[in-house]
Design a protein around this motif. Structure first.
Motif: not given
Length: 116
Positions: A6-8, A29-36, A41-45, A62-66
């Motif tokens: 469901v979260y996926s 902001i998201i587009k300019d910084n290629n945020c997506e 995906l595992p860390c996004v979840l 956490c490393g990927e988030l930072v």
């Protein structure tokens, strides 16, 4: 395990269809910084679960988030809050959890390893 699916689905929906509902500022902001494209995906979840539900985020994620950066992190959370799927959530609570997750990850990444 069904909840992970469901979260996926929610995260994929958020990443793909949320753009139409996002503010122009967050989209830019998201587009300019290629945020997506900066987190797997595992860390996004894990991050999503930590912020929007009750869950934890691993040191690796956490490393990927930072690495994603605070600007991207904030813009993606704000865009998620604009999605009608999350209309019943408290924006103030989500923003607070988002900041808490960011700060916890930053402290974890910045702190020296116990084995060092």
């Amino acid at each position: 395990m069904a909840s992970l699916n469901v979260y996926s689905a929610l995260v994929v929906l958020f990443l793909t269809s949320g753009a139409a509902m996002a503010t122009k500022e967050n989209d830019q902001i998201i587009k300019d910084n290629n945020c997506e494209t900066k987190m797997g995906l595992p860390c996004v979840l894990e991050a999503f679960t930590s912020i929007f539900e009750t869950g934890t985020i691993s040191s690796k994620c956490c490393g990927e988030l930072v690495g994603l950066g605070k600007v991207c992190h904030s813009a993606l959370v704000k865009r998620a809050l604009e999605n009608p799927l999350f209309k019943d959530l408290s924006p103030a609570r989500i923003i607070a959890k988002s900041i808490q997750t960011w700060n916890n990850c930053l402290a974890l990444i910045d702190s020296p390893s116990p084995s060092a």
